[in-house]
Motif scaffolding. Structure first.
Motif, PDB file in Angstrom:
ATOM      1  N   SER A  61       0.850  -1.048  -0.073  1.00 39.36           N
ATOM      2  CA  SER A  61      -0.045  -0.006   0.197  1.00 39.36           C
ATOM      3  C   SER A  61       0.660   1.406   0.034  1.00 39.36           C
ATOM      4  CB  SER A  61      -0.814   0.000   1.126  1.00 39.36           C
ATOM      5  OG  SER A  61      -0.136   0.193   2.368  1.00 39.36           O
ATOM      6  N   CYS A  62       0.084   2.361  -0.283  1.00 39.04           N
ATOM      7  CA  CYS A  62       1.109   3.423  -0.286  1.00 39.04           C
ATOM      8  C   CYS A  62       1.609   3.651   1.475  1.00 39.04           C
ATOM      9  CB  CYS A  62       0.196   4.866  -0.537  1.00 39.04           C
ATOM     10  SG  CYS A  62       0.972   6.347  -0.621  1.00 39.04           S
ATOM     11  N   SER A  63       0.437   3.375   2.189  1.00 44.26           N
ATOM     12  CA  SER A  63       0.852   3.673   3.661  1.00 44.26           C
ATOM     13  C   SER A  63       2.070   2.724   3.856  1.00 44.26           C
ATOM     14  CB  SER A  63      -0.341   3.093   4.629  1.00 44.26           C
ATOM     15  OG  SER A  63      -1.631   3.733   4.352  1.00 44.26           O
ATOM     16  N   VAL A  91      -2.153   8.860   6.707  1.00 44.31           N
ATOM     17  CA  VAL A  91      -0.704   9.550   6.702  1.00 44.31           C
ATOM     18  C   VAL A  91      -0.396   9.747   8.090  1.00 44.31           C
ATOM     19  CG1 VAL A  91       0.545  11.443   5.775  1.00 44.31           C
ATOM     20  CG2 VAL A  91      -1.104  10.407   4.198  1.00 44.31           C
ATOM     21  N   SER A 132       1.822  15.859   2.021  1.00 41.06           N
ATOM     22  CA  SER A 132       0.748  14.974   1.148  1.00 41.06           C
ATOM     23  C   SER A 132       0.241  15.889   0.220  1.00 41.06           C
ATOM     24  CB  SER A 132      -0.233  14.773   2.224  1.00 41.06           C
ATOM     25  OG  SER A 132      -0.790  13.598   2.024  1.00 41.06           O
ATOM     26  N   ASP A 158       3.843  12.232  -0.250  1.00 41.72           N
ATOM     27  CA  ASP A 158       2.884  11.428  -0.618  1.00 41.72           C
ATOM     28  C   ASP A 158       2.138  11.772  -1.985  1.00 41.72           C
ATOM     29  OD1 ASP A 158       0.654  10.043  -0.180  1.00 41.72           O
ATOM     30  OD2 ASP A 158      -0.088  11.460   1.123  1.00 41.72           O
ATOM     31  N   ALA A 160       0.301   9.757  -3.315  1.00 38.53           N
ATOM     32  CA  ALA A 160      -0.787   8.694  -3.502  1.00 38.53           C
ATOM     33  C   ALA A 160      -1.734   8.797  -4.389  1.00 38.53           C
ATOM     34  CB  ALA A 160      -1.271   8.499  -2.238  1.00 38.53           C
ATOM     35  N   HIS A 161      -2.190  10.191  -4.846  1.00 36.68           N
ATOM     36  CA  HIS A 161      -3.254  10.610  -5.632  1.00 36.68           C
ATOM     37  C   HIS A 161      -2.813  11.390  -6.782  1.00 36.68           C
ATOM     38  CE1 HIS A 161      -7.920  10.611  -5.174  1.00 36.68           C
ATOM     39  NE2 HIS A 161      -7.493  10.421  -6.016  1.00 36.68           N
ATOM     40  N   SER A 182      -0.095   5.320  -4.485  1.00 40.42           N
ATOM     41  CA  SER A 182      -1.055   4.280  -4.027  1.00 40.42           C
ATOM     42  C   SER A 182      -1.662   3.540  -5.344  1.00 40.42           C
ATOM     43  CB  SER A 182      -2.070   4.845  -3.236  1.00 40.42           C
ATOM     44  OG  SER A 182      -3.134   3.860  -3.135  1.00 40.42           O
ATOM     45  N   GLN A 184      -4.619   1.946  -4.523  1.00 39.13           N
ATOM     46  CA  GLN A 184      -5.737   1.424  -4.121  1.00 39.13           C
ATOM     47  C   GLN A 184      -6.938   1.807  -5.006  1.00 39.13           C
ATOM     48  OE1 GLN A 184      -8.147   4.015  -2.754  1.00 39.13           O
ATOM     49  NE2 GLN A 184      -9.631   2.458  -1.951  1.00 39.13           N
ATOM     50  N   LYS A 187      -7.694   5.177  -6.867  1.00 36.00           N
ATOM     51  CA  LYS A 187      -6.471   6.131  -7.563  1.00 36.00           C
ATOM     52  C   LYS A 187      -6.582   5.788  -8.983  1.00 36.00           C
ATOM     53  CE  LYS A 187      -6.242   6.798  -3.176  1.00 36.00           C
ATOM     54  NZ  LYS A 187      -5.277   7.003  -1.948  1.00 36.00           N
ATOM     55  N   GLY A 194      -2.214  -1.617  -3.116  1.00 37.70           N
ATOM     56  CA  GLY A 194      -1.055  -1.554  -3.555  1.00 37.70           C
ATOM     57  C   GLY A 194      -0.368  -0.387  -3.489  1.00 37.70           C
TER      58      GLY A 194
HETATM   59  C1  LIG Z   1      -5.156   6.815  -0.788  1.00 34.94           C
HETATM   60  C2  LIG Z   1      -4.003   7.933  -0.142  1.00 34.94           C
HETATM   61  C3  LIG Z   1      -3.329   7.254   0.839  1.00 34.94           C
HETATM   62  C4  LIG Z   1      -3.390   6.125   1.278  1.00 34.94           C
HETATM   63  O1  LIG Z   1      -2.954   5.069   0.266  1.00 34.94           O
HETATM   64  P1  LIG Z   1      -3.199   3.359   0.605  1.00 34.94           P
HETATM   65  O2  LIG Z   1      -2.498   2.809  -0.528  1.00 34.94           O
HETATM   66  O3  LIG Z   1      -4.720   3.281   0.810  1.00 34.94           O
HETATM   67  O4  LIG Z   1      -2.639   3.143   1.879  1.00 34.94           O
HETATM   68  C5  LIG Z   1      -2.252   8.379   1.302  1.00 34.94           C
HETATM   69  N1  LIG Z   1      -2.333   9.659   1.147  1.00 34.94           N
HETATM   70  C6  LIG Z   1      -3.148  10.259   0.036  1.00 34.94           C
HETATM   71  C7  LIG Z   1      -3.096  11.629  -0.141  1.00 34.94           C
HETATM   72  C8  LIG Z   1      -4.067   9.276  -0.597  1.00 34.94           C
HETATM   73  O5  LIG Z   1      -4.970   9.817  -1.469  1.00 34.94           O
END
Ligand SMILES: *Cc1c(COP(=O)(O)O)cnc(C)c1O
Length: 398
Positions: A61-63, A91, A132, A158, A160-161, A182, A184, A187, A194
């Motif tokens: 995961s991104c986490s 986060v 983030s 971060d 993720a998105h 991420s 998930q 996304k 993942g």
């Molecule tokens: C979705 C998201 C995460 C977490 O990602 P995971 O893969 O679900 O752990 C963290 N930061 C942001 C900005 C996100 O949008």
């Protein structure tokens, strides 16, 4: 009359994944370190090339990527990590998981870091900065990198998105020491769950690879860095946050789709933003000048909505027309409202971030939507605002 569009479903996984998944189902070869050139290794090579970085590590995961990054930076227990207060609960949770302490900086009405508060809080007690890029919005990275550099603290992104977002033409996620993405389902690329981390730093990569669960000599299946691996062998804990081969096949099949999803998502977003900005009651903050966005959702502010009751009435009016709107701070237990992160203990109030969260709306806008879908959504939102606040006449019906 058009039906309200479904904004929740993901796109189908490209057919290219089917033959490879069939092969994995037949062989049962799901663990990344069983064979050479496993799908997870191929994904890491593809992703590193796509991002123009030396190392990529795919994880669960991104986490997990954020956690491993903090561990790989070798921050002492209790290290203070400065983050924007507008982010997802995962986060600050990853920071707590890594035995560090999140410090929250204010975010403004444009969803970006308040630089004055960031600079004031970036004092000698801060050990790392974790930016983030919430909902893909990019804060002023030039200023952030300069301020962090002056303090000698690393910047983690971060992202993720933010896959596909550019800053001065450079890929978001490659500006800081490490970038984390991420996969998930909500996304841009969806494998259910993942994540992946990217860096040019061989020591950070080697440490993160071992800690992600490259036990014994499995690190030999990662390119380069053999000396670093020898050095860290048996000296670091193994947290087992690996990605499995099935997820990697799903992600790899979608990488050729990224450019189209980015282009279409941006066009959709900008079209709806134009329609919403024509209402005196709704506003979409513009991108910063160096930023090229890659949105799959839209955020806008309710302007002149003096009370929470008015904001609730707007949500209800949009819902009655088939469009669900999240106002981050209005729903109970929202994971993006910092006051709900009670696992942090007492946190100081952040009036700017709070004011933003109480009027900032969130609507999903996946790249696959048609012009008709977008018109439906924008019309419903503008009508809902007009229903609550009245026709714009210059004399607002307050
Ligand atoms: C979705 C998201 C995460 C977490 O990602 P995971 O893969 O679900 O752990 C963290 N930061 C942001 C900005 C996100 O949008």
């Amino acid at each position: 009359m058009a039906l309200a569009p479904n904004v929740y479903d993901a796109e189908p996984i490209p057919d290219a994944a089917r033959a490879e998944i069939d092969r994995l189902l037949t062989s049962g070869d799901l663990f990344r370190y069983t064979s050479e050139n496993a799908p997870v290794s191929l994904l890491e090579a593809d992703f590193a090339e796509m991002m123009g970085v030396r190392y990529a590590l795919a994880v669960s995961s991104c986490s997990a990527a954020l956690f491993l990054t903090l561990k790989a930076l070798d921050l002492p227990a209790g290290a203070r990590v400065l983050i924007p207060a507008f982010t997802f609960a995962a986060v600050p949770s990853a920071i707590v998981h890594a035995d560090c302490v999140p410090v929250l900086a204010e975010v403004g009405a444009d969803y970006r870091l308040d630089l004055a508060d960031f600079e004031a809080k970036l004092d000698d007690t801060i050990d790392a900065v974790l930016i983030s890029h919430m909902r893909g919005h990019t804060s002023d990275m030039d200023a952030i990198l300069r301020l962090a550099e002056a303090k000698g603290v690393p910047v983690i992104e971060d992202a993720a998105h933010s896959l596909g977002t550019l800053w001065h033409g450079r890929k978001i996620g490659t500006l800081g020491r490490v970038g984390c993405f991420s996969f998930q389902s909500y996304k841009l690329v969806n494998s259910g769950e993942g994540g992946i981390m990217v860096t040019d730093d061989p020591e950070i990569a080697a440490r993160a690879i071992i800690m992600s669960g490259a036990y014994e000599h499995n690190w030999k299946k990662h390119p380069g860095m053999q000396n670093s691996f020898h050095h860290w062998q048996n000296k670091l804990p193994l947290y087992n946050m690996r990605m499995n081969n099935l997820s990697a096949v799903l992600v790899r099949a979608q990488l050729p789709e990224v450019a189209r999803r980015v282009t279409d998502g941006r066009a959709n977003h900008d079209y709806v933003a134009g329609l919403l900005n024509a209402s005196p009651w709704l506003s979409v903050p513009p991108a910063l000048a160096p930023e090229e966005r890659a949105p799959d959702s839209i955020q806008f502010n309710l302007d002149g909505f003096a009370t929470d009751a008015e904001a609730h009435a707007f949500q209800a009016a949009a819902k009655a027309q088939g469009v669900s709107v999240q106002v981050f701070g209005l729903s109970e237990d929202n994971a993006r409202a910092y006051w709900n992160w009670q696992f942090l203990g007492e946190t100081a109030d952040l009036p700017k971030t709070r004011a933003m969260l109480m009027r900032a709306c969130d609507v999903r806008l996946p790249a696959r939507l048609t012009r008709e879908d977008l018109d439906f959504i924008a019309t419903a939102l503008v009508r809902a605002a007009t229903e609550v606040k009245g026709q714009a006449t210059g004399v607002a019906a307050e």
